[in-house]
Design a protein around this motif. Structure first.
Motif, PDB file in Angstrom:
ATOM      1  N   TYR A 299       7.339   1.783  57.730  1.00 36.06           N
ATOM      2  CA  TYR A 299       7.617   1.146  56.447  1.00 36.06           C
ATOM      3  C   TYR A 299       6.846   1.900  55.380  1.00 36.06           C
ATOM      4  CZ  TYR A 299       7.427  -2.283  52.616  1.00 36.06           C
ATOM      5  OH  TYR A 299       7.507  -2.903  51.390  1.00 36.06           O
ATOM      6  N   ARG A 300       7.562   2.277  54.319  1.00 36.26           N
ATOM      7  CA  ARG A 300       6.901   2.954  53.199  1.00 36.26           C
ATOM      8  C   ARG A 300       7.318   2.269  51.910  1.00 36.26           C
ATOM      9  NH1 ARG A 300       7.583   9.331  52.413  1.00 36.26           N
ATOM     10  NH2 ARG A 300       6.338   9.278  54.339  1.00 36.26           N
ATOM     11  N   GLN A 301       6.342   2.024  51.075  1.00 34.84           N
ATOM     12  CA  GLN A 301       6.592   1.381  49.789  1.00 34.84           C
ATOM     13  C   GLN A 301       6.263   2.353  48.667  1.00 34.84           C
ATOM     14  OE1 GLN A 301       4.267  -2.152  47.747  1.00 34.84           O
ATOM     15  NE2 GLN A 301       5.536  -2.993  49.391  1.00 34.84           N
ATOM     16  N   ARG A 302       7.207   2.524  47.762  1.00 30.79           N
ATOM     17  CA  ARG A 302       7.024   3.444  46.642  1.00 30.79           C
ATOM     18  C   ARG A 302       7.438   2.737  45.354  1.00 30.79           C
ATOM     19  NH1 ARG A 302       3.919   7.359  46.618  1.00 30.79           N
ATOM     20  NH2 ARG A 302       5.279   8.827  45.508  1.00 30.79           N
ATOM     21  N   GLN A 303       6.548   2.772  44.344  1.00 32.37           N
ATOM     22  CA  GLN A 303       6.877   2.204  43.040  1.00 32.37           C
ATOM     23  C   GLN A 303       6.935   3.333  42.019  1.00 32.37           C
ATOM     24  OE1 GLN A 303       4.271  -0.838  41.384  1.00 32.37           O
ATOM     25  NE2 GLN A 303       6.002  -1.752  40.317  1.00 32.37           N
ATOM     26  N   LEU A 304       8.077   3.453  41.348  1.00 32.23           N
ATOM     27  CA  LEU A 304       8.301   4.522  40.397  1.00 32.23           C
ATOM     28  C   LEU A 304       7.942   4.068  38.983  1.00 32.23           C
ATOM     29  CD1 LEU A 304      11.777   5.804  41.667  1.00 32.23           C
ATOM     30  CD2 LEU A 304       9.491   6.245  42.592  1.00 32.23           C
ATOM     31  N   THR A 305       7.646   5.040  38.138  1.00 32.05           N
ATOM     32  CA  THR A 305       7.329   4.769  36.740  1.00 32.05           C
ATOM     33  C   THR A 305       8.241   5.615  35.858  1.00 32.05           C
ATOM     34  OG1 THR A 305       5.626   6.495  36.748  1.00 32.05           O
ATOM     35  CG2 THR A 305       4.911   4.248  37.264  1.00 32.05           C
ATOM     36  N   GLY A 306       8.120   5.414  34.555  1.00 30.28           N
ATOM     37  CA  GLY A 306       8.887   6.246  33.635  1.00 30.28           C
ATOM     38  C   GLY A 306      10.123   5.551  33.103  1.00 30.28           C
ATOM     39  N   THR A 307      10.967   6.339  32.449  1.00 26.71           N
ATOM     40  CA  THR A 307      12.189   5.820  31.849  1.00 26.71           C
ATOM     41  C   THR A 307      13.136   5.349  32.951  1.00 26.71           C
ATOM     42  OG1 THR A 307      11.926   7.406  30.067  1.00 26.71           O
ATOM     43  CG2 THR A 307      14.081   6.347  30.266  1.00 26.71           C
ATOM     44  N   PHE A 308      13.835   4.273  32.670  1.00 24.99           N
ATOM     45  CA  PHE A 308      14.681   3.633  33.679  1.00 24.99           C
ATOM     46  C   PHE A 308      16.022   4.343  33.787  1.00 24.99           C
ATOM     47  CE2 PHE A 308      15.923  -0.844  35.292  1.00 24.99           C
ATOM     48  CZ  PHE A 308      15.408  -0.542  36.540  1.00 24.99           C
ATOM     49  N   TYR A 309      16.428   4.684  35.004  1.00 23.83           N
ATOM     50  CA  TYR A 309      17.769   5.178  35.307  1.00 23.83           C
ATOM     51  C   TYR A 309      18.155   6.467  34.571  1.00 23.83           C
ATOM     52  CZ  TYR A 309      18.499   0.552  37.375  1.00 23.83           C
ATOM     53  OH  TYR A 309      18.395  -0.589  38.127  1.00 23.83           O
ATOM     54  N   ASP A 310      17.196   7.336  34.271  1.00 25.10           N
ATOM     55  CA  ASP A 310      17.557   8.615  33.684  1.00 25.10           C
ATOM     56  C   ASP A 310      17.637   9.670  34.779  1.00 25.10           C
ATOM     57  OD1 ASP A 310      14.934   9.038  34.354  1.00 25.10           O
ATOM     58  OD2 ASP A 310      14.276   9.643  32.352  1.00 25.10           O
ATOM     59  N   ALA A 311      17.978  10.903  34.400  1.00 24.78           N
ATOM     60  CA  ALA A 311      18.190  11.960  35.390  1.00 24.78           C
ATOM     61  C   ALA A 311      16.925  12.244  36.189  1.00 24.78           C
ATOM     62  CB  ALA A 311      18.684  13.228  34.687  1.00 24.78           C
ATOM     63  N   ASP A 312      15.765  12.208  35.525  1.00 24.82           N
ATOM     64  CA  ASP A 312      14.509  12.478  36.230  1.00 24.82           C
ATOM     65  C   ASP A 312      14.221  11.404  37.276  1.00 24.82           C
ATOM     66  OD1 ASP A 312      14.096  14.761  34.764  1.00 24.82           O
ATOM     67  OD2 ASP A 312      12.774  13.813  33.291  1.00 24.82           O
ATOM     68  N   THR A 313      14.501  10.151  36.928  1.00 17.89           N
ATOM     69  CA  THR A 313      14.281   9.065  37.887  1.00 17.89           C
ATOM     70  C   THR A 313      15.233   9.177  39.065  1.00 17.89           C
ATOM     71  OG1 THR A 313      13.578   7.616  36.076  1.00 17.89           O
ATOM     72  CG2 THR A 313      14.133   6.560  38.163  1.00 17.89           C
TER      73      THR A 313
END
Length: 260
Positions: A229-243
């Protein structure tokens, strides 16, 4: 009861019938319109209809673009999205082909918001039927992974935990939640109790139900000694190309780490 009262009762019954019919037609037309739009926008070779006891539903298929094939990735959008949703699902169904995966994006069942409890049970039943149809469509000799978003991801955890669906080789959750405090806490138990290797991706801008129990999920996983099990929380602008690129990297990297 006088004539006027009889007329009023008859009118009320007729109005109720019209309202019920309109709600049902609205739900049906929403999925029908989404399916028609996708059929017009996408290549015909990508669009396939699969059948369940509840009728047919649209899926979007793409073949791997590599000389080897790792398996099939079934993608399930959140309940209010469609099979080519731009919020992760559509980018992933195209980009995973470059990493050796066939992709099969499933149109989620309709759900009416007038009777949440009854509709949740019906939604879950239809979700089981659609996933089973998608699994039959996939190559049974190759690896099968499931990537699901939102409430669909949450419900699939329960279905895997209770063995109502066959366990895939891996399961990726994108912003998994249920819009109820108690059910959202139960989701943490389902994640910890099902044995499928699970990647739990969330974003800092997801709704409050997603972030509310991330810590509890990890605690229960640790208590149950669930190692994959791995948990990852992303940051930054929502739903853009980088994300989108970040999510793809997290998924492909994690799959590689578990041997897929």
């Amino acid at each position: 009861m006088n004539t006027m009262q009889n007329a009023l009762v008859a009118w009320l019954l007729f109005a109720t019938l019209l309202q019920t019919t309109a709600i049902a037609q609205q739900a049906h037309s929403k999925q029908q319109l989404s399916s028609q739009d996708l059929q017009q926008q996408l290549l015909s070779e990508e669009v396939t209809e699969l059948t369940t006891d509840k009728g047919s539903f649209l899926t979007l298929q793409r073949q791997a673009l590599t000389s080897y094939t790792k398996g099939t990735a079934i993608l399930v959008p959140d309940w209010h999205e469609h099979a080519a949703s731009p919020d992760f699902i559509n980018p992933l169904r195209q980009q995973m082909n470059e990493y050796g995966w066939h992709t099969l994006a499933v149109m989620p069942p309709d759900i009416l918001l007038t009777e949440p409890s009854a509709n949740e049970a019906d939604y879950q039943q239809q979700l089981v039927q659609r996933l089973n149809a998608a699994i039959r469509q996939a190559d049974s000799q190759a690896n099968l992974i499931v990537i699901a978003k939102g409430s669909s991801a949450a419900l699939l955890n329960q279905l895997f935990a209770t063995e109502q669906l066959p366990a895939p080789a891996a399961f990726v959750m994108l912003g998994a939640y249920l819009a109820d405090v108690k059910l959202n806490r139960e989701l943490a138990n389902h994640i910890a109790s099902q044995s499928v290797p699970t990647l739990d991706i969330s974003h800092q801008r997801d709704n409050r139900f997603v972030s509310a129990n991330l810590q509890l999920r990890q605690q229960l996983v640790n208590r149950n000694l669930k190692t994959q099990y791995r948990q990852r929380q992303l940051t930054g602008t929502f739903y853009d190309a980088d994300t989108h690129a970040w999510v793809l990297k997290e998924i492909t990297g994690w799959l590689h780490s578990i041997g897929l």
